[in-house]
Structure formats: structure tokens, C-alpha cells
Write a protein that holds these residues in place. Structure first.
Motif, PDB file in Angstrom:
ATOM      1  N   GLY A 295     -17.131  56.626  14.382  1.00  0.00           N
ATOM      2  CA  GLY A 295     -16.293  57.797  14.177  1.00  0.00           C
ATOM      3  C   GLY A 295     -16.962  58.936  13.441  1.00  0.00           C
ATOM      4  N   ARG A 296     -18.155  58.685  12.884  1.00  0.00           N
ATOM      5  CA  ARG A 296     -18.847  59.669  12.049  1.00  0.00           C
ATOM      6  C   ARG A 296     -17.881  60.222  10.991  1.00  0.00           C
ATOM      7  NH1 ARG A 296     -22.033  62.750  16.933  1.00  0.00           N
ATOM      8  NH2 ARG A 296     -20.191  62.077  18.069  1.00  0.00           N
ATOM      9  N   ARG A 297     -17.186  59.278  10.358  1.00  0.00           N
ATOM     10  CA  ARG A 297     -16.208  59.604   9.330  1.00  0.00           C
ATOM     11  C   ARG A 297     -16.039  58.376   8.433  1.00  0.00           C
ATOM     12  NH1 ARG A 297     -10.056  58.526  10.873  1.00  0.00           N
ATOM     13  NH2 ARG A 297     -10.301  57.446   8.881  1.00  0.00           N
ATOM     14  N   ARG A 298     -15.406  58.576   7.284  1.00  0.00           N
ATOM     15  CA  ARG A 298     -15.080  57.447   6.419  1.00  0.00           C
ATOM     16  C   ARG A 298     -13.934  56.656   7.038  1.00  0.00           C
ATOM     17  NH1 ARG A 298     -17.715  57.536   1.628  1.00  0.00           N
ATOM     18  NH2 ARG A 298     -18.618  59.535   0.979  1.00  0.00           N
ATOM     19  N   ASN A 299     -13.950  55.355   6.783  1.00  0.00           N
ATOM     20  CA  ASN A 299     -12.911  54.512   7.366  1.00  0.00           C
ATOM     21  C   ASN A 299     -11.527  54.838   6.829  1.00  0.00           C
ATOM     22  OD1 ASN A 299     -14.438  53.002   9.167  1.00  0.00           O
ATOM     23  ND2 ASN A 299     -15.035  51.504   7.611  1.00  0.00           N
ATOM     24  N   LEU A 300     -11.438  55.261   5.586  1.00  0.00           N
ATOM     25  CA  LEU A 300     -10.139  55.547   4.990  1.00  0.00           C
ATOM     26  C   LEU A 300     -10.062  57.006   4.552  1.00  0.00           C
ATOM     27  CD1 LEU A 300      -7.413  54.417   4.084  1.00  0.00           C
ATOM     28  CD2 LEU A 300      -8.454  53.927   1.859  1.00  0.00           C
ATOM     29  N   ILE A 301      -9.175  57.750   5.183  1.00  0.00           N
ATOM     30  CA  ILE A 301      -8.918  59.141   4.806  1.00  0.00           C
ATOM     31  C   ILE A 301      -7.414  59.330   4.745  1.00  0.00           C
ATOM     32  CG2 ILE A 301      -9.255  61.572   5.370  1.00  0.00           C
ATOM     33  CD1 ILE A 301     -11.720  60.822   6.968  1.00  0.00           C
ATOM     34  N   ILE A 302      -6.894  59.478   3.543  1.00  0.00           N
ATOM     35  CA  ILE A 302      -5.460  59.599   3.355  1.00  0.00           C
ATOM     36  C   ILE A 302      -4.972  60.950   3.873  1.00  0.00           C
ATOM     37  CG2 ILE A 302      -3.599  59.655   1.645  1.00  0.00           C
ATOM     38  CD1 ILE A 302      -4.885  56.929   2.091  1.00  0.00           C
ATOM     39  N   GLY A 303      -3.843  60.927   4.597  1.00  0.00           N
ATOM     40  CA  GLY A 303      -3.214  62.166   5.042  1.00  0.00           C
ATOM     41  C   GLY A 303      -3.442  62.511   6.489  1.00  0.00           C
ATOM     42  N   LEU A 304      -4.246  61.734   7.200  1.00  0.00           N
ATOM     43  CA  LEU A 304      -4.465  62.033   8.612  1.00  0.00           C
ATOM     44  C   LEU A 304      -3.249  61.639   9.445  1.00  0.00           C
ATOM     45  CD1 LEU A 304      -8.155  60.958   9.326  1.00  0.00           C
ATOM     46  CD2 LEU A 304      -7.264  63.256   9.007  1.00  0.00           C
ATOM     47  N   ALA A 305      -3.020  62.385  10.521  1.00  0.00           N
ATOM     48  CA  ALA A 305      -1.885  62.107  11.393  1.00  0.00           C
ATOM     49  C   ALA A 305      -2.227  61.005  12.391  1.00  0.00           C
ATOM     50  CB  ALA A 305      -1.495  63.390  12.131  1.00  0.00           C
ATOM     51  N   TRP A 316      -8.313  49.120  16.554  1.00  0.00           N
ATOM     52  CA  TRP A 316      -7.719  47.909  17.119  1.00  0.00           C
ATOM     53  C   TRP A 316      -6.477  48.242  17.931  1.00  0.00           C
ATOM     54  CZ3 TRP A 316      -8.007  43.331  18.966  1.00  0.00           C
ATOM     55  CH2 TRP A 316      -6.829  42.602  19.217  1.00  0.00           C
ATOM     56  N   ASP A 317      -5.631  49.104  17.404  1.00  0.00           N
ATOM     57  CA  ASP A 317      -4.411  49.467  18.121  1.00  0.00           C
ATOM     58  C   ASP A 317      -4.740  50.070  19.490  1.00  0.00           C
ATOM     59  OD1 ASP A 317      -2.861  48.573  16.033  1.00  0.00           O
ATOM     60  OD2 ASP A 317      -2.613  50.558  15.112  1.00  0.00           O
ATOM     61  N   LYS A 318      -5.740  50.942  19.533  1.00  0.00           N
ATOM     62  CA  LYS A 318      -6.132  51.566  20.793  1.00  0.00           C
ATOM     63  C   LYS A 318      -6.742  50.534  21.746  1.00  0.00           C
ATOM     64  CE  LYS A 318      -4.711  55.675  19.929  1.00  0.00           C
ATOM     65  NZ  LYS A 318      -3.542  56.215  20.690  1.00  0.00           N
ATOM     66  N   PHE A 319      -7.504  49.619  21.208  1.00  0.00           N
ATOM     67  CA  PHE A 319      -8.092  48.567  22.046  1.00  0.00           C
ATOM     68  C   PHE A 319      -6.996  47.691  22.636  1.00  0.00           C
ATOM     69  CE2 PHE A 319      -9.472  44.127  22.375  1.00  0.00           C
ATOM     70  CZ  PHE A 319     -10.471  44.250  23.327  1.00  0.00           C
ATOM     71  N   GLU A 320      -6.052  47.305  21.807  1.00  0.00           N
ATOM     72  CA  GLU A 320      -4.965  46.432  22.254  1.00  0.00           C
ATOM     73  C   GLU A 320      -4.126  47.119  23.331  1.00  0.00           C
ATOM     74  OE1 GLU A 320      -2.037  43.315  19.966  1.00  0.00           O
ATOM     75  OE2 GLU A 320      -2.133  45.375  19.199  1.00  0.00           O
ATOM     76  N   GLU A 321      -4.002  48.431  23.222  1.00  0.00           N
ATOM     77  CA  GLU A 321      -3.212  49.200  24.191  1.00  0.00           C
ATOM     78  C   GLU A 321      -4.032  49.598  25.418  1.00  0.00           C
ATOM     79  OE1 GLU A 321      -1.975  52.452  21.825  1.00  0.00           O
ATOM     80  OE2 GLU A 321      -0.697  51.238  20.504  1.00  0.00           O
ATOM     81  N   GLY A 322      -5.322  49.227  25.431  1.00  0.00           N
ATOM     82  CA  GLY A 322      -6.175  49.590  26.559  1.00  0.00           C
ATOM     83  C   GLY A 322      -6.498  51.067  26.607  1.00  0.00           C
ATOM     84  N   GLU A 323      -6.562  51.697  25.452  1.00  0.00           N
ATOM     85  CA  GLU A 323      -6.785  53.140  25.388  1.00  0.00           C
ATOM     86  C   GLU A 323      -8.065  53.508  24.621  1.00  0.00           C
ATOM     87  OE1 GLU A 323      -3.348  55.007  23.783  1.00  0.00           O
ATOM     88  OE2 GLU A 323      -1.973  54.214  25.303  1.00  0.00           O
ATOM     89  N   LEU A 324      -9.115  52.733  24.824  1.00  0.00           N
ATOM     90  CA  LEU A 324     -10.371  53.057  24.143  1.00  0.00           C
ATOM     91  C   LEU A 324     -10.916  54.410  24.569  1.00  0.00           C
ATOM     92  CD1 LEU A 324     -12.465  49.745  23.872  1.00  0.00           C
ATOM     93  CD2 LEU A 324     -11.307  51.020  22.063  1.00  0.00           C
ATOM     94  N   GLU A 325     -10.510  54.854  25.748  1.00  0.00           N
ATOM     95  CA  GLU A 325     -10.985  56.158  26.222  1.00  0.00           C
ATOM     96  C   GLU A 325     -10.569  57.272  25.261  1.00  0.00           C
ATOM     97  OE1 GLU A 325     -13.255  58.354  28.824  1.00  0.00           O
ATOM     98  OE2 GLU A 325     -12.887  56.185  28.858  1.00  0.00           O
ATOM     99  N   SER A 326      -9.377  57.144  24.685  1.00  0.00           N
ATOM    100  CA  SER A 326      -8.929  58.158  23.729  1.00  0.00           C
ATOM    101  C   SER A 326      -9.744  58.114  22.442  1.00  0.00           C
ATOM    102  CB  SER A 326      -7.441  57.963  23.412  1.00  0.00           C
ATOM    103  OG  SER A 326      -7.217  56.722  22.768  1.00  0.00           O
ATOM    104  N   VAL A 327     -10.252  56.912  22.095  1.00  0.00           N
ATOM    105  CA  VAL A 327     -11.142  56.795  20.933  1.00  0.00           C
ATOM    106  C   VAL A 327     -12.419  57.582  21.187  1.00  0.00           C
ATOM    107  CG1 VAL A 327     -12.517  55.209  19.533  1.00  0.00           C
ATOM    108  CG2 VAL A 327     -10.205  54.558  20.247  1.00  0.00           C
ATOM    109  N   MET A 328     -12.976  57.442  22.387  1.00  0.00           N
ATOM    110  CA  MET A 328     -14.209  58.142  22.724  1.00  0.00           C
ATOM    111  C   MET A 328     -14.014  59.663  22.646  1.00  0.00           C
ATOM    112  SD  MET A 328     -15.841  55.429  23.142  1.00  0.00           S
ATOM    113  CE  MET A 328     -15.320  53.736  23.350  1.00  0.00           C
ATOM    114  N   SER A 329     -12.899  60.115  23.201  1.00  0.00           N
ATOM    115  CA  SER A 329     -12.629  61.555  23.184  1.00  0.00           C
ATOM    116  C   SER A 329     -12.452  62.057  21.766  1.00  0.00           C
ATOM    117  CB  SER A 329     -11.370  61.848  24.009  1.00  0.00           C
ATOM    118  OG  SER A 329     -11.542  61.442  25.345  1.00  0.00           O
ATOM    119  N   ASN A 330     -11.714  61.295  20.964  1.00  0.00           N
ATOM    120  CA  ASN A 330     -11.456  61.698  19.591  1.00  0.00           C
ATOM    121  C   ASN A 330     -12.731  61.743  18.761  1.00  0.00           C
ATOM    122  OD1 ASN A 330     -10.684  60.787  16.595  1.00  0.00           O
ATOM    123  ND2 ASN A 330      -8.978  61.968  17.467  1.00  0.00           N
TER     124      ASN A 330
END
Length: 422
Positions: A295-305, A316-330
Motif C-alpha cells: 500500500g506504500r502506507r502505514r498499516n494503521l491510519i486513524i480516520g480513513l474512510a 482480507w475483506d477485499k480478498f474474501e469478497e473477491g475484489e482484489l482488483e479494487s486493492v490494486m486500483s486503490n
């Protein structure tokens, strides 16, 4: 009558003289031949002796040359052995190397880091311990020498030597021009391309694999995180900071510890609980490091939507939902890198499994990241969190995880600043 007699006598004398002359000539010829043969044999003997002497001299010379070559080879070999072990320097050596501590690179609770140079021009980083060091700092000092001083690998920072005098205690490392990895993950002004980050992830994994599986004695690092991954001029990674490391026998899978180890946010759960600890705690920390590389970010950032406060759970939630593509885009990962990024997601999820035995070995981690080993679908690594209310921040605080995006232990601050340019 008288004339006939006289003629007969004269003829007899002439025949005798002729016979004597012939006999003398034959004898003389024989003598000449014998003398000639003797001379020839003498010459041949002298030549043979000269040839033998020459061969002996040549043979002796060859032995001397070979001996000299062998001695040079042995001396070079012994010198190389010495170079691969930490050297003990004096206080005056350290003063000379750093030009009386002229260039400060950084500081932390453990000590101050200075840039220096050996007489042959090799640049170094010198970590000088605070004089008011406590017992824990001394233990970390000895752990560095006792672990990293036994190793040599392209993905481990090299410890050149140390100083242990009454007036000065210091550690001398190779100088890493690009500083630590955290600066390139969390600083927007010096981001690296994801392809390079993928190479750094694999190189770091190989360094940890060496510690676990290739050393004569297994070494457990206990503090794998971006601040302890240093980068050379070509951005090649080297694992650093062995202040918490422990040597253990390969047959002994469990290690007895007193008190927690590691950095909150990267340390495996068993390090903060009364559970047996194995080298798999490094695998867990490496998994947390992978998430931050991804993610090129810290694992914990308080306040993100969008429930992205705690990045690993969101993955994990995205993987379980079969939406890893959205992880790549994000994460801004290009299409050409998405296969590698997907493998990284799955490997990270396997590495942070709650049960240590469920985590892969570092050899498998390397093979999976390089595409040489099939990755089966990971199981939910956060199942044990169901007893909490689902808030990532509550879970983090209950485990001692910091909610600050800039927090770090004092000891890690010192090493994070090693080798960084002013």
C-alpha cells in the motif's frame, strides 16, 4: 759372391724396417682411436651431468615458485577470513574514522550515529552508545556482535567491527547510502516505483531466510519492520538492527523469553502473550511489512474512510469478497504488476496467520513471491479478533499497537537513522 751376399743383407733390412713401420702405424692408430673414444665418452658424460644439474635446478626453482604461489594464496585466504569477522577497534580508531565525530547522521534512545571512513576510503556508519546506557542497551550491544557478526549475506547489513573501551562503546557498520525503507514508503516526496518495491520485498525475504535456514545456528531477528531494512546506492535491501536478535539451536523450535520483544504493530501476537515463541514471529512481522510495501502506507491510519484504517484487515475483506482488483486500483499498481501484487497480498495474509504453525517458512515465502510455488487461498488470519467489537483501533490498542502514524521505539529510531544523509 760378395756382391750377392751384400745385396741379400740389404734387402732383408729393408723388409724388417717396413714391417716395423707398419706395426708402429697400426699401434698408433689404435691408440688414437682409443683416445678419441675416451674423449667422446668424457664429453658425453659431462653433458649428461650438466643436463641433470640443469634439470635439478629447474625442478627446485619450480618447487620454490609453487611454494611461493601457495603461500600467497594461503595468506590471501587468511586475510579474507579476518575481514569477514568483526574487528575490535580502539577509541582513537573511531575518532580517526569519524574525524572526531564531525558528521552526525541521526540519534535515538540507543545512541548517536556518525558517518565515517576507513583509511582505504570505504564509507562506514558508526553507532556510538550513550554513556549512561542501561543493562538492556548492553544486552543489545552484545546481541548485535553475537549474531550479525557471525553472518555474511548480500541482504544483511555487514558489521565491520566494534569498540568496547571504558570511554567509548560503538558499532561500525557498512554505510547504506539510501537510508531505511520507511522513508520511501511513508514520505510522499521520495516514493519508489512499485516494481522496485517488489524487488526490495524479495531481497528482504531472502535475508530473513538466510537467518532462519542457512546459518550454522538459526537466528531470530524479532524486529522486522521498514525502519530496519536499509538500502544501498542501488536500492538493494539489507536487514539491519540485530539488537533484539537471538541465536538458537536448529533442533530447538521454541525460545524462552522474558518480557515482550519487537515493535508494536509488527510484533507477532505470541510475543505479547505467555505462549511459546519460534522463528515464525519473524514471518508475522515480515507479513506486516509486506502490507505496507503493497500500500506504500502505514498499516494503521486513524480516520480513513471505507474501513481502511487498519490496512491488513481491509485487504482480507477485499480478498474474501473477491475484489482484489479494487486493492490494486486503490494502491496505484499498474496492470503489468498486478499478478505480482496479488501474490504479495496472498503471501502477506499467510504470513500473519494467528497460529505460528500456519505461517509459511521464509523459503516458501521467497518461492511464492517469485512465482515458483503455488499459493493456495489463505484462511482468515483475523478470526481470533471476533471477540472484539470489530474496531481496528480498539483491537490495536488492546494489543499495544500504536495509533500514531509516527510512533517508534527509541531503539528503532536510532537504527532507522543509521546511514541516512543529513
Amino acid at each position: 759372391m760378395s756382391n750377392t751376399s751384400t745385396n741379400s743383407d740389404t734387402s732383408g733390412l729393408s723388409a724388417g724396417a717396413t714391417a716395423a713401420t707398419i706395426a708402429l702405424g697400426v699401434v698408433g692408430g689404435i691408440v688414437v682411436i682409443v683416445i678419441a673414444i675416451a674423449i667422446i665418452r668424457c664429453i658425453q658424460k659431462n653433458k649428461m651431468q650438466a643436463r641433470n644439474t640443469s634439470m635439478q635446478i629447474t625442478s627446485v626453482s619450480a618447487v620454490n615458485v609453487n611454494s611461493n604461489i601457495d603461500m600467497v594464496t594461503i595468506e590471501r585466504f587468511l586475510a579474507d577470513i579476518v575481514k569477514e569477522r568483526p574487528v575490535r577497534f580502539t577509541t582513537q580508531n573511531i575518532i580517526d574514522f569519524t574525524q572526531n565525530f564531525a558528521q552526525k547522521l541521526g540519534s535515538g534512545g540507543f545512541g548517536i550515529v556518525y558517518k565515517g571512513q576507513f583509511p582505504n576510503g570505504v564509507q562506514i556508519a558508526v553507532k556510538v552508545l550513550h554513556k549512561t546506557q542501561d543493562k538492556r542497551a548492553e544486552e543489545q550491544f552484545m546481541a548485535e556482535i553475537g549474531t550479525i557478526g557471525r553472518t555474511y549475506h548480500i541482504n544483511l547489513v555487514q558489521l565491520y567491527g566494534f569498540c568496547f573501551d571504558d570511554t567509548l562503546k560503538a558499532l561500525i557498520y557498512e554505510y547504506m547510502e539510501k537510508g531505511s525503507l520507511d522513508g520511501y514508503l511513508f514520505d510522499e516526496s521520495q516514493k519508489l516505483k512499485w516494481e522496485k518495491l517488489h524487488e526490495i520485498a524479495i531481497g528482504t525475504a531472502k535475508g530473513i531466510r538466510y537467518l532462519h535456514e542457512e546459518c550454522q545456528k538459526k537466528i531470530v531477528h524479532y524486529d522486522i519492520k521498514p525502519g530496519n531494512v536499509l538500502l544501498d546506492a542501488n536500492f538493494s535491501p539489507k536487514v539491519a538492527d540485530f539488537g533484539l536478535a537471538r541465536l538458537c539451536d536448529r533442533d530447538n523450535s521454541h525460545i524462552s523469553l522474558t518480557g515482550g520483544r519487537g515493535t508494536p504493530g509488527y510484533a507477532a501476537p505470541e510475543l505479547w502473550m505467555p505462549y511459546p515463541v519460534t522463528h515464525k514471529c519473524d514471518v508475522y512481522s515480515y507479513g506486516m511489512l509486506l502490507f505496507e510495501i503493497l500500500g506504500r502506507r502505514r498499516n494503521l491510519i486513524i480516520g480513513l474512510a471505507e474501513s481502511r484504517e487498519w490496512f491488513p484487515r481491509w485487504i482480507w475483506d477485499k480478498f474474501e469478497e473477491g475484489e482484489l482488483e479494487s486493492v490494486m486500483s486503490n494502491c496505484g499498481i499498474e496492470y503489468t504488476d498486478r499478478d505480482k501484487a496479488e501474490r504479495m497480498c496472498k503471501v502477506a495474509l499467510w504470513c500473519v496467520q494467528y497460529q505460528p504453525d500456519a505461517r509459511p517458512s521464509m523459503n516458501s515465502v521467497v518461492r511464492m513471491l517469485e512465482g515458483e510455488e503455488e499459493i493456495i487461498a489463505p484462511t482468515n488470519p483475523f478470526q481470533y479478533m471476533m471477540s472484539f467489537d470489530g474496531s481496528s483501533s480498539q483491537w490495536s490498542e488492546s494489543r499495544g499497537y500504536s495509533t500514531s502514524t509516527t510512533s517508534a521505539t527509541n531503539e528503532s529510531e536510532a537504527n532507522s537513522l543509521i546511514h541516512q544523509n543529513q
